[in-house]
Write an enzyme that holds these catalytic residues in place. Sequence first.
Site, PDB file in Angstrom:
ATOM      1  N   VAL A 154      47.885  46.621  47.189  1.00 26.27           N
ATOM      2  CA  VAL A 154      46.884  45.707  47.761  1.00 26.27           C
ATOM      3  C   VAL A 154      45.748  46.483  48.419  1.00 26.27           C
ATOM      4  O   VAL A 154      44.566  46.203  48.205  1.00 26.27           O
ATOM      5  CB  VAL A 154      47.579  44.761  48.779  1.00 26.27           C
ATOM      6  CG1 VAL A 154      46.575  44.024  49.633  1.00 26.27           C
ATOM      7  CG2 VAL A 154      48.471  43.772  48.049  1.00 26.27           C
TER       8      VAL A 154
ATOM      9  N   THR B 188      55.369  45.875  53.273  1.00 27.45           N
ATOM     10  CA  THR B 188      56.332  45.079  54.056  1.00 27.45           C
ATOM     11  C   THR B 188      57.535  44.805  53.157  1.00 27.45           C
ATOM     12  O   THR B 188      57.745  43.679  52.717  1.00 27.45           O
ATOM     13  CB  THR B 188      55.705  43.747  54.544  1.00 27.45           C
ATOM     14  OG1 THR B 188      55.130  43.058  53.412  1.00 27.45           O
ATOM     15  CG2 THR B 188      54.640  43.964  55.577  1.00 27.45           C
TER      16      THR B 188
ATOM     17  N   GLU C 205      49.429  42.069  39.687  1.00 30.65           N
ATOM     18  CA  GLU C 205      49.403  43.399  39.076  1.00 30.65           C
ATOM     19  C   GLU C 205      48.938  43.265  37.635  1.00 30.65           C
ATOM     20  O   GLU C 205      49.283  42.304  36.955  1.00 30.65           O
ATOM     21  CB  GLU C 205      50.801  44.032  39.118  1.00 30.65           C
ATOM     22  CG  GLU C 205      51.234  44.333  40.525  1.00 30.65           C
ATOM     23  CD  GLU C 205      52.563  45.064  40.585  1.00 30.65           C
ATOM     24  OE1 GLU C 205      53.015  45.609  39.570  1.00 30.65           O
ATOM     25  OE2 GLU C 205      53.143  45.080  41.683  1.00 30.65           O
TER      26      GLU C 205
ATOM     27  N   CYS D  10      56.755  41.044  44.456  1.00 28.14           N
ATOM     28  CA  CYS D  10      56.383  39.976  45.397  1.00 28.14           C
ATOM     29  C   CYS D  10      57.319  38.768  45.379  1.00 28.14           C
ATOM     30  O   CYS D  10      57.875  38.407  46.411  1.00 28.14           O
ATOM     31  CB  CYS D  10      54.961  39.514  45.114  1.00 28.14           C
ATOM     32  SG  CYS D  10      53.758  40.754  45.569  1.00 28.14           S
TER      33      CYS D  10
HETATM   34  C1  UDX Z   1      52.438  37.633  42.157  1.00 27.17           C
HETATM   35  C2  UDX Z   1      51.421  36.505  42.428  1.00 27.17           C
HETATM   36  O1  UDX Z   1      51.027  35.896  41.198  1.00 27.17           O
HETATM   37  C3  UDX Z   1      50.220  37.055  43.188  1.00 27.17           C
HETATM   38  O2  UDX Z   1      49.347  35.976  43.515  1.00 27.17           O
HETATM   39  C4  UDX Z   1      50.714  37.739  44.452  1.00 27.17           C
HETATM   40  O3  UDX Z   1      49.645  38.314  45.168  1.00 27.17           O
HETATM   41  C5  UDX Z   1      51.714  38.820  44.124  1.00 27.17           C
HETATM   42  O4  UDX Z   1      52.801  38.251  43.373  1.00 27.17           O
HETATM   43  P1  UDX Z   1      52.650  39.634  40.403  1.00 27.17           P
HETATM   44  O5  UDX Z   1      53.947  39.955  41.090  1.00 27.17           O
HETATM   45  O6  UDX Z   1      51.706  40.733  40.085  1.00 27.17           O
HETATM   46  O7  UDX Z   1      51.816  38.559  41.260  1.00 27.17           O
HETATM   47  O8  UDX Z   1      53.048  38.926  39.014  1.00 27.17           O
HETATM   48  P2  UDX Z   1      52.897  37.501  38.331  1.00 27.17           P
HETATM   49  O9  UDX Z   1      51.905  37.585  37.241  1.00 27.17           O
HETATM   50  O10 UDX Z   1      52.728  36.420  39.313  1.00 27.17           O
HETATM   51  O11 UDX Z   1      54.359  37.377  37.679  1.00 27.17           O
HETATM   52  C6  UDX Z   1      55.543  37.422  38.479  1.00 27.17           C
HETATM   53  C7  UDX Z   1      56.765  37.260  37.609  1.00 27.17           C
HETATM   54  O12 UDX Z   1      56.837  35.952  37.077  1.00 27.17           O
HETATM   55  C8  UDX Z   1      56.802  38.203  36.397  1.00 27.17           C
HETATM   56  O13 UDX Z   1      58.109  38.669  36.201  1.00 27.17           O
HETATM   57  C9  UDX Z   1      56.349  37.324  35.239  1.00 27.17           C
HETATM   58  O14 UDX Z   1      56.835  37.759  34.013  1.00 27.17           O
HETATM   59  C10 UDX Z   1      56.968  36.001  35.663  1.00 27.17           C
HETATM   60  N1  UDX Z   1      56.281  34.826  35.069  1.00 27.17           N
HETATM   61  C11 UDX Z   1      54.999  34.540  35.411  1.00 27.17           C
HETATM   62  C12 UDX Z   1      56.972  34.011  34.180  1.00 27.17           C
HETATM   63  O15 UDX Z   1      58.133  34.257  33.854  1.00 27.17           O
HETATM   64  N2  UDX Z   1      56.333  32.913  33.687  1.00 27.17           N
HETATM   65  C13 UDX Z   1      55.057  32.587  34.012  1.00 27.17           C
HETATM   66  O16 UDX Z   1      54.556  31.559  33.520  1.00 27.17           O
HETATM   67  C14 UDX Z   1      54.368  33.426  34.903  1.00 27.17           C
END
Ligand code: UDX
Length: 435
Positions: free
Chosen positions: A11, A86, A155, A264
């Site tokens: 971040v 965190t 990410e 996250c």
């Molecule tokens: C997330 C939040 O989206 C972001 O706003 C926050 O600041 C940090 O956490 P990130 O962890 O980078 O972001 O990934 P994200 O794209 O949200 O996906 C999280 C998980 O959910 C991944 O394992 C992804 O594969 C899964 N996912 C996401 C699904 O299985 N289906 C979906 O439709 C979307």
Amino acid sequence: MKICFIGTGYVGLVSGVLFSDLGNSVTCVDNNHEKIENLKKGIIPIFEPGLDELVIKNYNAKRLFFTTDINNAIKNSDIIFIAVGTPTAKDGVSADLKNVYAVAQTISKNINKFKIIITKSTVPVCTGDEVEKILRKKNSSSKFEVVSNPEFLREGEAIRDFRYPDRVVIGSNNPKKTIPILKKLYEPITKKGAKFISTSRRSAELIKYAANAFLATKITFINEIANLCEQVGSNVEDIAIGIGTDARIGSRFLRAGPAYGGSCFPKDTKALTKIGKKFKTHMSVVETVIKSNEKRKNNLADKILNILKNPKGKKVGFLGVTFKANTDDMRDTQCLKIFPKLLKKGVKLSYYDPTGEKKELKKIRFIKNTKEILNNNDLVVIHTEWDEFRSLDFKSIKNKGVKIFDMRNLYQPNEFLNKNIKYYSIGRPTNEKKA
Ligand code: UDX
């Protein structure tokens, strides 16, 4: 306006670099000397498409600085973002805030003029109150304001998400003093359409957890619907379209897959249940989501074992091992829970990942290309939705009777009807005829 970011993790680094790209003077601070020296050379510690070029561009333009000298960086800045990690604490659920409080102590010693201190790290509700208490011990309250400004970057999409967010959330208990300054800081972004939302500090802190928990719930919901689809022969993608077009539901984050992972969602959902306990409010929905998501990884391991029938000695190759595409982050990636179960049953595992070999997977063979994975296994598992897995050369597969388990539904089942490949996916019938 001089800005300082404390913590050059995901971040802090992305936001710091992008604020400098908007023309601000930004100093990024970290206590890791090697990381700082590398950043000065344009070597970035994370995999984020496009970020290295922005580091070099803004560093050369002398509006982006890297230092380990936290005291001077604080003294010279008007706005200080706390962006340290965190992580989940030793109890396995709460957020560990020791880094945040240590930074607050250091800030406290260096307040030489009015400063806005912003928590950008994801912190439990009321953390801002604690930071304020620490600062008050040594400083008059007219010398600082503690504000919450949660970050919603994904990410792999972080640059786009920073430039074109849906909203900017600012939580301040003294909006008259802080909001005009922060509105100005974010103006280049809000001018392009992002909503500027001003709330109390505690509300902003809670917005971040509520957003992540809600998205995790949405994913878990569609994953459970996918399980049901597999039993009744329905197609989860049709369900996602059918419900997602209802504006009250929304179409995003309804992709069924191998459970949610990453740095996250798993951490923040757990922390939210802990916050609930602290304030005697049972977060039963989120607790169920966490359980369902954990169970899903076990169920997927079982599904692989069922596909293999007699798993002992069978070869399984994974395509992608990170928790999603466009990242090299292995934190809470789904396969870390799937692999041990397969290894226990005598499965011979290998993997290819576009971001290279992983130190977390010592016992598993890394293969340098997709072709070898496709050709040397009884079962190929598409675990991550990288673009390079969307057009695999199935014609090159010599091994007759190879099986594919597509955990991201990158292909359509009917593409495999006349091939010597048995194809499995998530929540879809294998031989559906579509108009
Ligand atoms: C997330 C939040 O989206 C972001 O706003 C926050 O600041 C940090 O956490 P990130 O962890 O980078 O972001 O990934 P994200 O794209 O949200 O996906 C999280 C998980 O959910 C991944 O394992 C992804 O594969 C899964 N996912 C996401 C699904 O299985 N289906 C979906 O439709 C979307």
